[in-house]
Motif scaffolding. Structure first.
Motif, PDB file in Angstrom:
ATOM      1  N   ILE A 181       0.887  -1.307   0.006  1.00 21.85           N
ATOM      2  CA  ILE A 181       0.023   0.042   0.242  1.00 21.85           C
ATOM      3  C   ILE A 181       0.800   1.559  -0.038  1.00 21.85           C
ATOM      4  O   ILE A 181       0.652   2.093  -0.725  1.00 21.85           O
ATOM      5  CB  ILE A 181      -1.004  -0.013   1.125  1.00 21.85           C
ATOM      6  N   LEU A 182       2.055   1.247   0.866  1.00 20.15           N
ATOM      7  CA  LEU A 182       2.681   2.614   0.718  1.00 20.15           C
ATOM      8  C   LEU A 182       3.554   2.709  -0.440  1.00 20.15           C
ATOM      9  O   LEU A 182       3.559   3.783  -0.995  1.00 20.15           O
ATOM     10  CB  LEU A 182       3.689   2.509   2.024  1.00 20.15           C
ATOM     11  N   GLY A 183       3.953   1.492  -1.392  1.00 17.79           N
ATOM     12  CA  GLY A 183       4.606   1.546  -2.440  1.00 17.79           C
ATOM     13  C   GLY A 183       3.823   2.262  -3.423  1.00 17.79           C
ATOM     14  O   GLY A 183       3.910   3.198  -4.345  1.00 17.79           O
ATOM     15  N   MET A 184       2.422   1.938  -3.371  1.00 19.75           N
ATOM     16  CA  MET A 184       1.290   2.281  -4.486  1.00 19.75           C
ATOM     17  C   MET A 184       1.016   3.938  -4.073  1.00 19.75           C
ATOM     18  O   MET A 184       0.739   4.542  -5.195  1.00 19.75           O
ATOM     19  CB  MET A 184      -0.079   1.351  -4.424  1.00 19.75           C
ATOM     20  N   CYS A 185       1.050   4.346  -2.590  1.00 17.63           N
ATOM     21  CA  CYS A 185       0.848   5.641  -2.473  1.00 17.63           C
ATOM     22  C   CYS A 185       1.932   6.548  -3.130  1.00 17.63           C
ATOM     23  O   CYS A 185       1.650   7.606  -3.817  1.00 17.63           O
ATOM     24  CB  CYS A 185       0.827   5.875  -1.073  1.00 17.63           C
ATOM     25  N   ALA A 186       3.287   6.183  -3.051  1.00 19.12           N
ATOM     26  CA  ALA A 186       4.393   6.695  -3.751  1.00 19.12           C
ATOM     27  C   ALA A 186       4.219   6.714  -5.408  1.00 19.12           C
ATOM     28  O   ALA A 186       4.455   7.934  -5.958  1.00 19.12           O
ATOM     29  CB  ALA A 186       5.582   6.078  -3.544  1.00 19.12           C
ATOM     30  N   LYS A 187       3.665   5.752  -5.940  1.00 22.01           N
ATOM     31  CA  LYS A 187       3.549   5.637  -7.515  1.00 22.01           C
ATOM     32  C   LYS A 187       2.374   6.639  -7.635  1.00 22.01           C
ATOM     33  O   LYS A 187       2.511   7.401  -8.686  1.00 22.01           O
ATOM     34  CB  LYS A 187       3.312   4.419  -7.908  1.00 22.01           C
ATOM     35  N   THR A 188       1.481   6.534  -7.217  1.00 20.65           N
ATOM     36  CA  THR A 188       0.116   7.301  -7.395  1.00 20.65           C
ATOM     37  C   THR A 188       0.573   8.951  -7.354  1.00 20.65           C
ATOM     38  O   THR A 188       0.062   9.984  -7.684  1.00 20.65           O
ATOM     39  CB  THR A 188      -1.120   7.044  -6.709  1.00 20.65           C
ATOM     40  N   ALA A 189       1.372   9.226  -6.325  1.00 22.10           N
ATOM     41  CA  ALA A 189       1.896  10.428  -5.846  1.00 22.10           C
ATOM     42  C   ALA A 189       2.660  11.086  -6.910  1.00 22.10           C
ATOM     43  O   ALA A 189       3.076  12.435  -6.983  1.00 22.10           O
ATOM     44  CB  ALA A 189       2.589  10.591  -4.588  1.00 22.10           C
ATOM     45  N   GLY A 190       3.399  10.354  -7.938  1.00 14.78           N
ATOM     46  CA  GLY A 190       4.133  10.834  -9.009  1.00 14.78           C
ATOM     47  C   GLY A 190       5.577  10.398  -8.944  1.00 14.78           C
ATOM     48  O   GLY A 190       6.300  10.799  -9.913  1.00 14.78           O
ATOM     49  N   ALA A 191       6.134   9.742  -8.026  1.00 15.40           N
ATOM     50  CA  ALA A 191       7.268   9.057  -8.170  1.00 15.40           C
ATOM     51  C   ALA A 191       7.803   8.408  -9.293  1.00 15.40           C
ATOM     52  O   ALA A 191       6.917   7.429  -9.869  1.00 15.40           O
ATOM     53  CB  ALA A 191       7.808   8.008  -6.703  1.00 15.40           C
ATOM     54  N   ALA A 192       8.920   8.577  -9.897  1.00 19.06           N
ATOM     55  CA  ALA A 192       9.393   7.774 -11.038  1.00 19.06           C
ATOM     56  C   ALA A 192       9.554   6.583 -11.074  1.00 19.06           C
ATOM     57  O   ALA A 192       9.635   5.778 -11.913  1.00 19.06           O
ATOM     58  CB  ALA A 192      10.561   8.994 -11.754  1.00 19.06           C
ATOM     59  N   GLU A 193      10.356   6.090  -9.731  1.00 13.40           N
ATOM     60  CA  GLU A 193      10.809   4.826  -9.530  1.00 13.40           C
ATOM     61  C   GLU A 193      10.514   4.571  -8.185  1.00 13.40           C
ATOM     62  O   GLU A 193      10.670   5.331  -7.137  1.00 13.40           O
ATOM     63  CB  GLU A 193      12.346   4.725  -9.542  1.00 13.40           C
ATOM     64  N   VAL A 194       9.600   3.270  -8.145  1.00 13.92           N
ATOM     65  CA  VAL A 194       9.542   2.782  -6.796  1.00 13.92           C
ATOM     66  C   VAL A 194       9.717   1.400  -6.891  1.00 13.92           C
ATOM     67  O   VAL A 194       9.517   0.653  -7.537  1.00 13.92           O
ATOM     68  CB  VAL A 194       7.824   2.994  -6.650  1.00 13.92           C
ATOM     69  N   TYR A 195      10.462   1.044  -5.378  1.00  9.99           N
ATOM     70  CA  TYR A 195      10.786  -0.075  -5.414  1.00  9.99           C
ATOM     71  C   TYR A 195      10.296  -0.559  -3.816  1.00  9.99           C
ATOM     72  O   TYR A 195       9.916  -0.031  -3.167  1.00  9.99           O
ATOM     73  CB  TYR A 195      12.440  -0.470  -5.310  1.00  9.99           C
ATOM     74  N   ALA A 196      10.195  -2.046  -3.775  1.00  7.83           N
ATOM     75  CA  ALA A 196       9.600  -2.467  -2.475  1.00  7.83           C
ATOM     76  C   ALA A 196      10.374  -3.945  -2.096  1.00  7.83           C
ATOM     77  O   ALA A 196      10.890  -4.698  -3.036  1.00  7.83           O
ATOM     78  CB  ALA A 196       8.138  -2.614  -2.629  1.00  7.83           C
ATOM     79  N   CYS A 197      10.356  -4.315  -0.753  1.00  7.42           N
ATOM     80  CA  CYS A 197      11.092  -5.291  -0.436  1.00  7.42           C
ATOM     81  C   CYS A 197      10.065  -6.135   0.629  1.00  7.42           C
ATOM     82  O   CYS A 197       9.776  -5.142   1.496  1.00  7.42           O
ATOM     83  CB  CYS A 197      12.515  -5.275  -0.075  1.00  7.42           C
ATOM     84  N   GLU A 198       9.984  -7.233   0.697  1.00  8.22           N
ATOM     85  CA  GLU A 198       9.327  -7.971   1.723  1.00  8.22           C
ATOM     86  C   GLU A 198       9.889  -9.364   2.095  1.00  8.22           C
ATOM     87  O   GLU A 198      10.177 -10.127   1.118  1.00  8.22           O
ATOM     88  CB  GLU A 198       7.600  -8.094   1.132  1.00  8.22           C
ATOM     89  N   LEU A 199      10.136  -9.687   3.178  1.00  3.47           N
ATOM     90  CA  LEU A 199      10.834 -10.923   3.522  1.00  3.47           C
ATOM     91  C   LEU A 199       9.824 -12.419   3.443  1.00  3.47           C
ATOM     92  O   LEU A 199      10.377 -13.211   2.971  1.00  3.47           O
ATOM     93  CB  LEU A 199      11.553 -10.747   4.933  1.00  3.47           C
ATOM     94  N   SER A 200       8.597 -12.108   4.043  1.00  2.73           N
ATOM     95  CA  SER A 200       7.734 -13.185   4.107  1.00  2.73           C
ATOM     96  C   SER A 200       7.347 -13.571   2.588  1.00  2.73           C
ATOM     97  O   SER A 200       6.854 -12.714   1.766  1.00  2.73           O
ATOM     98  CB  SER A 200       6.404 -12.702   4.753  1.00  2.73           C
ATOM     99  N   LYS A 201       7.370 -15.050   2.305  1.00  2.00           N
ATOM    100  CA  LYS A 201       7.155 -15.311   0.904  1.00  2.00           C
ATOM    101  C   LYS A 201       5.513 -15.149   0.816  1.00  2.00           C
ATOM    102  O   LYS A 201       5.184 -14.584  -0.434  1.00  2.00           O
ATOM    103  CB  LYS A 201       7.538 -16.671   0.776  1.00  2.00           C
ATOM    104  N   THR A 202       4.824 -15.421   1.872  1.00  2.00           N
ATOM    105  CA  THR A 202       3.458 -15.161   1.584  1.00  2.00           C
ATOM    106  C   THR A 202       2.792 -13.834   1.342  1.00  2.00           C
ATOM    107  O   THR A 202       2.302 -13.514   0.571  1.00  2.00           O
ATOM    108  CB  THR A 202       2.569 -15.844   2.639  1.00  2.00           C
ATOM    109  N   MET A 203       3.319 -12.823   2.096  1.00  2.00           N
ATOM    110  CA  MET A 203       3.149 -11.542   2.031  1.00  2.00           C
ATOM    111  C   MET A 203       3.812 -10.899   0.496  1.00  2.00           C
ATOM    112  O   MET A 203       3.053 -10.213  -0.313  1.00  2.00           O
ATOM    113  CB  MET A 203       3.737 -10.507   3.061  1.00  2.00           C
TER     114      MET A 203
END
Length: 811
Positions: free
Chosen positions: A193-215
């Motif tokens: 959700i926070l990464g999508m907030c950054a993208k919709t705000a106009g960020a040119a590049e958005v990256y995300a990481c998540e340790l849990s395989k399920t998540m």
């Protein structure tokens, strides 16, 4: 030209194929016959190989041999598991699933083995696949619900339903992007959700990481559903393992994260941000150049936090972390020194900051409560305080010192530090009328410091609090639920009365039969339990019972639990020979329920029926069925009967913890359908006395489990409940009346209970009006309860309960 009417000659190849078919059929037949012979002799490994050969050669026989193959697989897998041949076990299941790829029973069984071995993500995948193959498969459904609580913890739903929290983050991210932060890394993205907030705000590049395989997999689905799969790159890594340019091409200008728990630092945010500043973020702005471009400097959301703390008096905390009684069911506890919960191990042994708390009223110092205000930026803040409407709870630091009574005007000295990425708080002294009383020593003097061996010095310090130095200088650590069990006076006293009644009856029978056989009592409770010792002591305390007649057997297996029981026995005059540890007598820990001796039977078997979380223990009815076969005439299972009670309630809190409520709380992003796959209908660890809810009915009896008489049991039951208050029926909380015998019973819903309550949350809330009747259909499958609710028309008070389907003695 060949004659067209002439029959084609039998070629050599055709004759060879016939011979091969005959040989194959002969081999298949012999393999199946050999498999049956091996099953008869319990050689499951060889039988499994024969079945594999036969069914690979003759796939058409799969339906015919399916049940026998399953039986062989499960037996062979159990043998492999018992001797630690784990890789061979998994290889067998892989071979089985190649033969039977859509057999939901085999798929589910594979998941059970994976879950027991700690592979929760993989187990969840198998349970989910089994449910897809057969949606009404109860074992797979129960297993999936159990593993879902591990994979997607309930706080995910609360946080996503917290619109205020989500909106504040959205505003802070939007502001940062508008100020020039064009590249963003979302650490611990969860659903994204926070990464999508950054993208919709106009960020040119958005990256995300998540340790849990399920998540991680869930976030990939969410990004795809919201049309951002190509514009947000997500990696299945811990941020500490990320490298440039392997995982992201260059340093980013903004890191957003919410890797905080109720104690702020518990999810490792300090280590995470230190690593991010060193390896993933652009350097921070230069204070000498305030106009430097945001695209060339780095920043973090949240930017900081303020931590608040308060000293509290709370009976609920006290009874879970400090022994509040001097005796338990007639057992004097003073012989064993100090008993505390493990939180005592968290004290610091390094330089700390010290703060003072001013006491504003007399009372007992039970804990320090902590919350924080998260500063996302200069304008947007989030508070986790007790007065806030927030998804966060507060952190609790129990006080376990004997010196805990405070008066108005006192000052409490608290050491505060951050150690091992955790916030550590420790009350070290109380200042009263200018005198300092140290918490580890009630006399004046310098505070003791834990140095090279903090645990040993801690034991020594706490032992010094005893007034009688002839008693053992020991400190025993028990789980908070085990301490609450010792503090549950009503339960322990009721058990003592019920057990003494049984022992007197058995003693009378032996005298009339002129028998000298001992009275064997087996306690198979999970974790720490004093019930077997309580029974053994009764054999020396009651005049009606011959001294030494009662032989107690405890199933505790931890060494410090056994040491504690031995000390208790010695301090209460129970000879060492009257208390034995049963697991030392059995070869397999899973076969605890067996005869005390070849020609002997148990006089009493104590079953641990209810988990602390509020659910019935798994395989309870199976254990009770076996226990009944091991009882002598006149023997008894404790408890003999469990009655489940419940009520109708309206609770938005349970709804918020159960599932994401549409797209409004998640800022319009489509997240609910994906995370709600992990919704579980039964909520555990509830405290019904403090749950925010409206009672829509009076408590009613829902179900009964008779552990002494299987014929009285049933698998389902309909109960009609009259609505006493109009509202929206969202859940049915339930608890237990535990009948030790016909006279003694205790409730799991009382102020002294060490059990919590549970609740079934309805998939669709039901609007009800005062005076209406609601039919609850309760089903018990093994140990899993399910409840459905429908409104009833024209129901009278005389038509309240309908029972169905008696349970067989094997259930």
């Amino acid at each position: 030209m060949p004659n067209a009417t002439t029959r084609p000659k039998r070629t050599r190849r055709h004759r060879r194929a016939q011979r091969e078919d005959a040989a194959r059929n002969e081999l298949v037949s012999r393999s199946l016959e050999s498999a049956q012979q091996c099953l008869f002799s319990q050689d499951y490994g060889t039988a499994f190989v024969h079945y594999l050969l036969a069914l690979n050669l003759a796939p058409g026989l799969k339906d015919f041999a399916n049940e026998s193959f399953r039986f062989t697989l499960f037996k062979w897998a159990d043998e492999l598991d018992s001797v630690g041949r784990i890789q061979d076990l998994f290889n067998c299941y892989e071979q089985a699933m190649e033969l039977f790829p859509v057999d939901e029973i085999i798929v589910n069984s594979m998941g059970e083995h994976l879950f027991r071995m700690g592979f929760r993500d993989e187990a969840a995948g198998h349970f989910y696949k089994a449910l897809k193959l057969r949606p009404d498969f109860p074992e797979a459904k129960e297993n999936f619900y159990r593993v879902a609580n591990w994979l997607v913890e309930r706080w995910h739903f609360l946080m996503l339903n917290d619109h205020g929290r989500n909106h504040k983050y959205q505003l802070a991210i939007k502001k940062a992007v508008e100020q020039g932060c064009s590249s963003v890394l979302d650490i611990g993205t969860g659903t994204g959700i926070l990464g999508m907030c950054a993208k919709t705000a106009g960020a040119a590049e958005v990256y995300a990481c998540e340790l849990s395989k399920t998540m991680y997999e869930l976030a990939c689905e969410v990004l795809s559903a919201n049309g951002m799969a190509d514009s947000i790159k997500i990696v299945h890594l811990k941020s500490l393992e990320m490298k440039i340019p392997k995982d992201i091409p260059k340093r980013v200008s903004l890191v957003v994260t919410e890797t905080v728990d109720a104690g702020l630092f518990g999810e490792g945010i300090i280590e995470t941000l230190i690593h991010a500043w060193k390896h993933l973020l652009l350097p921070p702005p230069n204070t000498r150049e305030p106009l430097s471009s945001s695209s060339k400097t780095g920043r973090v959301i949240p930017a900081g936090a303020t931590v608040f703390g308060v000293a509290v008096q709370c009976r609920e905390i006290r009874r879970h972390h400090r022994l509040c009684v001097s005796s338990v069911g007639g057992l004097d506890l003073s012989a064993v020194g100090q008993i505390y919960s493990p939180e005592l191990e968290g004290l610091c042994s390094r330089e700390v900051m010290q703060m003072r708390l001013h006491v504003i009223q007399d009372g007992i110092l039970d804990a320090l409560a902590v919350w924080f205000e998260l500063h996302l930026d200069q304008e947007n803040h989030l508070s986790t305080g007790p007065q806030e409407d927030t998804c966060w709870e507060q952190a609790i630091y129990p006080i376990q010192s004997q010196f805990n009574t405070v008066k108005r005007g006192d000052e409490i000295l608290v050491d505060v530090s951050c150690k091992d990425s955790y916030l550590r708080l420790c009350c070290v002294a109380i200042i009263r009328d200018g005198h300092k009383f140290h918490m580890d020593n009630v006399t004046d003097g310098p505070p003791k410091t834990l140095t090279a061996n903090p645990e040993a010095e801690l034991c020594s310090a706490l032992a010094g609090l005893q007034t009688n130095h002839e008693k053992p200088s020991c400190v025993f650590m028990l789980e908070s639920s085990e301490i609450a069990l010792l503090n549950n006076t009503a339960y322990n006293n009721s058990f003592q009365r019920a057990m003494s009644k049984l022992l007197v009856s058995l003693q009378s029978t032996r005298r009339s039969q002129q028998s000298l056989d001992p009275i064997y009592v087996l306690d198979v409770s999970e974790g720490f339990s004093v019930l077997s010792l309580m029974a053994a002591q009764l054999g020396f305390e009651y005049e009606q019972i011959s001294p030494g007649l009662v032989q107690g057997y405890s199933s505790v297996e931890k060494e410090h639990h056994q040491t504690l029981l031995r000390l208790l026995a010695k301090g209460n005059g129970v000879p060492e020979s009257a208390l034995e540890f049963w697991l030392s007598h059995v070869e397999d820990d899973s076969a605890v329920l067996q005869r005390p001796a070849i020609e002997k039977l148990w006089s009493a078997i104590i079953l641990d029926c209810i988990e602390t979380c509020g659910l019935i223990r798994q395989k309870l009815l199976e254990k009770a069925s076996l226990a009944r076969c091991l009882l002598e005439d006149g023997g008894q299972i404790f408890p003999e009967r469990i009655v489940i009670h419940g009520m109708l309630v309206e609770s938005d809190t349970l709804l918020q913890e159960s599932a994401v409520q549409g797209t409004e709380p998640t800022l319009g992003f489509n997240i609910a359908p994906f995370i709600n796959q992990f919704t579980v209908p039964v909520h555990m660890f509830l405290d019904l006395s403090t749950l925010e809810c409206t009672h829509l009915s009076e408590p009613v009896e829902l179900f009964t489990l008779d552990l002494m008489n299987s014929i009285a049991n049933y698998t389902n039951k309909d109960v009609k409940v009259q609505v006493s208050t109009s509202g929206k029926l969202t859940a049915i909380p339930f608890w237990y009346q535990i009948h030790l015998d016909s006279e003694q019973s205790v409730s799991s819903f009382s102020e002294d209970s060490h059990w919590k309550q549970a609740a079934v949350v309805l998939q669709q809330p039901l609007m009800v009006s005062r005076g209406e009747w609601v039919k609850l259909s309760i089903q018990l499958h093994k140990s899993s309860i399910s409840i459905t609710a429908v409104k009833e028309d024209g129901v009278g008070a005389d038509d309240v309960i309908r029972e169905a389907e008696p349970v067989t003695s094997n259930s």
